[in-house]
Design a protein around this motif. Structure first.
Motif, mmCIF file in Angstrom:
data_model
loop_
_atom_site.group_PDB
_atom_site.id
_atom_site.type_symbol
_atom_site.label_atom_id
_atom_site.label_comp_id
_atom_site.label_asym_id
_atom_site.label_seq_id
_atom_site.Cartn_x
_atom_site.Cartn_y
_atom_site.Cartn_z
ATOM 1 N N SER A 10 -70.808 -27.004 -51.859
ATOM 2 C CA SER A 10 -71.961 -27.223 -52.402
ATOM 3 C C SER A 10 -71.084 -28.810 -53.663
ATOM 4 O O SER A 10 -70.369 -28.311 -54.065
ATOM 5 C CB SER A 10 -72.633 -26.625 -53.046
ATOM 6 O OG SER A 10 -73.618 -26.405 -54.172
ATOM 7 N N GLY A 13 -75.003 -28.013 -56.773
ATOM 8 C CA GLY A 13 -75.017 -26.846 -57.038
ATOM 9 C C GLY A 13 -76.594 -26.135 -56.076
ATOM 10 O O GLY A 13 -76.431 -25.087 -56.070
ATOM 11 N N HIS A 14 -77.091 -26.898 -55.421
ATOM 12 C CA HIS A 14 -78.356 -26.284 -54.826
ATOM 13 C C HIS A 14 -77.482 -26.003 -53.185
ATOM 14 O O HIS A 14 -78.422 -24.543 -52.955
ATOM 15 C CB HIS A 14 -78.829 -28.187 -54.222
ATOM 16 C CG HIS A 14 -79.679 -28.416 -55.387
ATOM 17 N ND1 HIS A 14 -78.496 -29.264 -55.979
ATOM 18 C CD2 HIS A 14 -80.641 -28.421 -56.435
ATOM 19 C CE1 HIS A 14 -78.890 -30.431 -57.790
ATOM 20 N NE2 HIS A 14 -80.125 -29.624 -56.666
ATOM 21 N N THR A 15 -76.792 -26.557 -52.728
ATOM 22 C CA THR A 15 -76.479 -25.776 -51.906
ATOM 23 C C THR A 15 -75.772 -24.057 -51.556
ATOM 24 O O THR A 15 -75.946 -23.266 -51.249
ATOM 25 C CB THR A 15 -75.477 -26.967 -50.360
ATOM 26 O OG1 THR A 15 -76.363 -27.708 -50.053
ATOM 27 C CG2 THR A 15 -75.759 -25.898 -49.292
ATOM 28 N N PRO A 58 -74.674 -29.366 -47.524
ATOM 29 C CA PRO A 58 -75.357 -30.278 -47.774
ATOM 30 C C PRO A 58 -75.126 -30.878 -46.701
ATOM 31 O O PRO A 58 -74.223 -31.422 -45.983
ATOM 32 C CB PRO A 58 -75.294 -30.769 -49.333
ATOM 33 C CG PRO A 58 -73.621 -30.528 -49.253
ATOM 34 C CD PRO A 58 -73.451 -29.334 -49.078
ATOM 35 N N THR A 59 -76.778 -32.302 -47.051
ATOM 36 C CA THR A 59 -76.881 -33.365 -45.805
ATOM 37 C C THR A 59 -76.422 -34.138 -46.931
ATOM 38 O O THR A 59 -76.744 -34.770 -47.434
ATOM 39 C CB THR A 59 -77.996 -33.191 -45.222
ATOM 40 O OG1 THR A 59 -77.888 -33.080 -43.887
ATOM 41 C CG2 THR A 59 -77.417 -34.815 -44.606
ATOM 42 N N TYR A 60 -74.969 -34.718 -46.517
ATOM 43 C CA TYR A 60 -74.730 -36.095 -47.408
ATOM 44 C C TYR A 60 -75.205 -37.589 -46.280
ATOM 45 O O TYR A 60 -73.723 -37.174 -44.961
ATOM 46 C CB TYR A 60 -73.834 -35.834 -47.808
ATOM 47 C CG TYR A 60 -73.344 -34.888 -48.668
ATOM 48 C CD1 TYR A 60 -74.541 -34.712 -49.954
ATOM 49 C CD2 TYR A 60 -72.401 -35.349 -49.782
ATOM 50 C CE1 TYR A 60 -74.241 -33.532 -50.590
ATOM 51 C CE2 TYR A 60 -72.241 -34.677 -51.064
ATOM 52 C CZ TYR A 60 -73.339 -34.127 -51.721
ATOM 53 O OH TYR A 60 -73.503 -33.170 -52.814
ATOM 54 N N MET A 61 -75.426 -38.527 -46.338
ATOM 55 C CA MET A 61 -75.477 -39.719 -45.219
ATOM 56 C C MET A 61 -75.408 -39.261 -44.366
ATOM 57 O O MET A 61 -74.752 -39.582 -42.759
ATOM 58 C CB MET A 61 -74.178 -40.908 -45.969
ATOM 59 C CG MET A 61 -74.344 -40.895 -47.531
ATOM 60 S SD MET A 61 -75.546 -41.605 -47.480
ATOM 61 C CE MET A 61 -75.323 -43.351 -46.391
ATOM 62 N N ASN A 94 -79.063 -27.843 -46.544
ATOM 63 C CA ASN A 94 -79.767 -28.333 -47.485
ATOM 64 C C ASN A 94 -80.074 -30.183 -47.794
ATOM 65 O O ASN A 94 -78.370 -30.876 -48.224
ATOM 66 C CB ASN A 94 -79.646 -27.873 -49.040
ATOM 67 C CG ASN A 94 -80.133 -28.264 -50.072
ATOM 68 O OD1 ASN A 94 -81.367 -28.193 -49.907
ATOM 69 N ND2 ASN A 94 -79.230 -28.803 -50.717
ATOM 70 N N SER A 95 -80.640 -30.585 -47.981
ATOM 71 C CA SER A 95 -80.678 -31.795 -48.510
ATOM 72 C C SER A 95 -82.391 -32.732 -48.875
ATOM 73 O O SER A 95 -83.304 -31.328 -48.960
ATOM 74 C CB SER A 95 -81.056 -33.150 -47.021
ATOM 75 O OG SER A 95 -81.414 -33.218 -46.248
ATOM 76 N N SER A 97 -84.664 -35.234 -48.389
ATOM 77 C CA SER A 97 -85.968 -35.310 -48.262
ATOM 78 C C SER A 97 -86.572 -33.917 -47.142
ATOM 79 O O SER A 97 -85.703 -33.358 -46.725
ATOM 80 C CB SER A 97 -85.552 -37.279 -47.134
ATOM 81 O OG SER A 97 -85.106 -37.582 -47.928
ATOM 82 N N GLY A 100 -84.744 -36.357 -43.715
ATOM 83 C CA GLY A 100 -83.174 -36.658 -44.209
ATOM 84 C C GLY A 100 -82.248 -36.087 -42.981
ATOM 85 O O GLY A 100 -81.006 -36.721 -43.825
ATOM 86 N N SER A 151 -84.358 -29.473 -50.907
ATOM 87 C CA SER A 151 -83.830 -29.611 -52.992
ATOM 88 C C SER A 151 -84.490 -31.251 -53.138
ATOM 89 O O SER A 151 -83.641 -32.279 -52.937
ATOM 90 C CB SER A 151 -82.359 -29.599 -53.711
ATOM 91 O OG SER A 151 -82.435 -27.768 -52.709
HETATM 92 C C1 LIG Z 1 -73.612 -39.267 -51.519
HETATM 93 C C2 LIG Z 1 -74.999 -38.438 -51.070
HETATM 94 C C3 LIG Z 1 -75.876 -38.679 -49.823
HETATM 95 C C4 LIG Z 1 -76.967 -37.873 -49.723
HETATM 96 N N1 LIG Z 1 -77.376 -38.417 -48.029
HETATM 97 C C5 LIG Z 1 -78.371 -37.807 -48.214
HETATM 98 C C6 LIG Z 1 -79.055 -37.907 -46.757
HETATM 99 O O1 LIG Z 1 -78.361 -38.253 -45.633
HETATM 100 N N2 LIG Z 1 -80.765 -37.633 -46.675
HETATM 101 C C7 LIG Z 1 -80.770 -36.838 -48.159
HETATM 102 O O2 LIG Z 1 -82.503 -35.870 -47.161
HETATM 103 N N3 LIG Z 1 -80.497 -36.104 -48.185
HETATM 104 C C8 LIG Z 1 -79.212 -36.343 -48.891
HETATM 105 N N4 LIG Z 1 -79.024 -36.752 -50.364
HETATM 106 C C9 LIG Z 1 -79.148 -35.632 -51.462
HETATM 107 C C10 LIG Z 1 -78.652 -34.426 -51.235
HETATM 108 O O3 LIG Z 1 -78.370 -34.193 -50.067
HETATM 109 C C11 LIG Z 1 -79.613 -33.105 -52.479
HETATM 110 O O4 LIG Z 1 -79.029 -33.939 -53.402
HETATM 111 C C12 LIG Z 1 -78.709 -32.095 -52.259
HETATM 112 O O5 LIG Z 1 -79.588 -30.892 -53.102
HETATM 113 C C13 LIG Z 1 -76.980 -31.628 -52.774
HETATM 114 O O6 LIG Z 1 -77.124 -30.286 -52.278
HETATM 115 P P1 LIG Z 1 -75.755 -30.164 -53.414
HETATM 116 O O7 LIG Z 1 -76.612 -29.821 -55.213
HETATM 117 O O8 LIG Z 1 -75.584 -29.054 -52.999
HETATM 118 O O9 LIG Z 1 -74.689 -30.872 -53.665
HETATM 119 C C14 LIG Z 1 -77.619 -36.913 -50.321
HETATM 120 C C15 LIG Z 1 -76.898 -36.839 -51.793
HETATM 121 C C16 LIG Z 1 -76.127 -37.625 -51.764
HETATM 122 C C17 LIG Z 1 -75.188 -37.145 -53.283
#
Ligand SMILES: Cc1cc2nc3c(=O)[nH]c(=O)nc-3n(C[C@H](O)[C@H](O)[C@H](O)COP(=O)(O)O)c2cc1C
Length: 184
Positions: A10, A13-15, A58-61, A94-95, A97, A100, A151
């Motif tokens: 995470s 912190g959300h995940t 989490p989903t990042y990109m 978790n992401s 959108s 997303g 989130s």
């Molecule tokens: C580098 C990055 C890429 C992200 N890519 C996406 C994405 O592809 N789809 C989406 O819905 N949210 C995306 N987000 C939003 C995060 O998934 C979201 O803020 C999530 O709650 C983060 O979890 P965490 O707090 O555990 O890191 C992205 C955030 C970051 C920082």
């Protein structure tokens, strides 16, 4: 007593809240992958002796963050020896959108479990997708492969939709019951 370990990353912190909610529902061990993509030797031992392993990221990109991928690559040492063969696996993402591209991440987690010869547990819950459905409903995001959590991008860690967290608890119970059936 089942032995289930939740291993997750995470960034913000959300995940982590999702992982804690899942683990708290079934008294599972929690293993956090650190910001360098590392877990301790003792954490690896916990995973190796667990009956069930739950991946969370989490989903990042449209993918797992690199820290989770580093953990996944490090698990190749265990892959060679079939150390996680026939364990029960599950996963969540978790992401921000509603969609997303979360499904891409979930499939990544499911595929990692399959590489290890694991038995994947699907979500097993109907979607709440009628006109009357609300975000607070269980499985409002309509997952099937695993747990989906949203989130909103401006939500703090204590503002994760309650229905998604309720879904996490129900999925945790399902994973626990499958572990009991297979390993109990
Ligand atoms: C580098 C990055 C890429 C992200 N890519 C996406 C994405 O592809 N789809 C989406 O819905 N949210 C995306 N987000 C939003 C995060 O998934 C979201 O803020 C999530 O709650 C983060 O979890 P965490 O707090 O555990 O890191 C992205 C955030 C970051 C920082």
């Amino acid at each position: 007593m089942t032995q289930i370990a939740v291993v997750y990353f995470s960034g913000y912190g959300h995940t982590k809240v999702v992982a804690e909610t899942f683990a708290g529902a079934i008294d599972a061990s929690l293993i956090e992958i650190d910001q360098n993509g590392e877990i301790t030797e003792q954490d690896w031992q916990t995973l190796n002796t667990a009956q069930g392993i739950v991946f969370g990221a989490p989903t990042y990109m449209a993918a797992t963050p690199w820290q989770f991928k580093k953990f996944a690559d490090a698990s190749s040492k265990i892959w060679f020896t079939r150390g996680w063969q026939d364990k029960v696996f599950a996963g969540f993402t978790n992401s921000a959108s509603l969609n997303g591209d979360k499904q891409v991440t979930l499939i990544q987690l499911q595929t990692l479990a399959s590489q290890h010869g694991g038995i994947w547990v699907s979500l097993g819950l109907l979607p709440a997708n009628t006109k009357d459905a609300k975000r607070e409903d269980v499985n409002n995001l309509g997952g099937s492969v695993g747990l989906l959590v949203q989130s909103p991008s401006d939500a703090s860690t204590d503002e994760i939709p309650t229905g998604d967290l309720e879904t996490a608890k129900l999925y945790a119970k399902r994973v626990q019951s499958i572990v009991e059936k297979l390993h109990g």
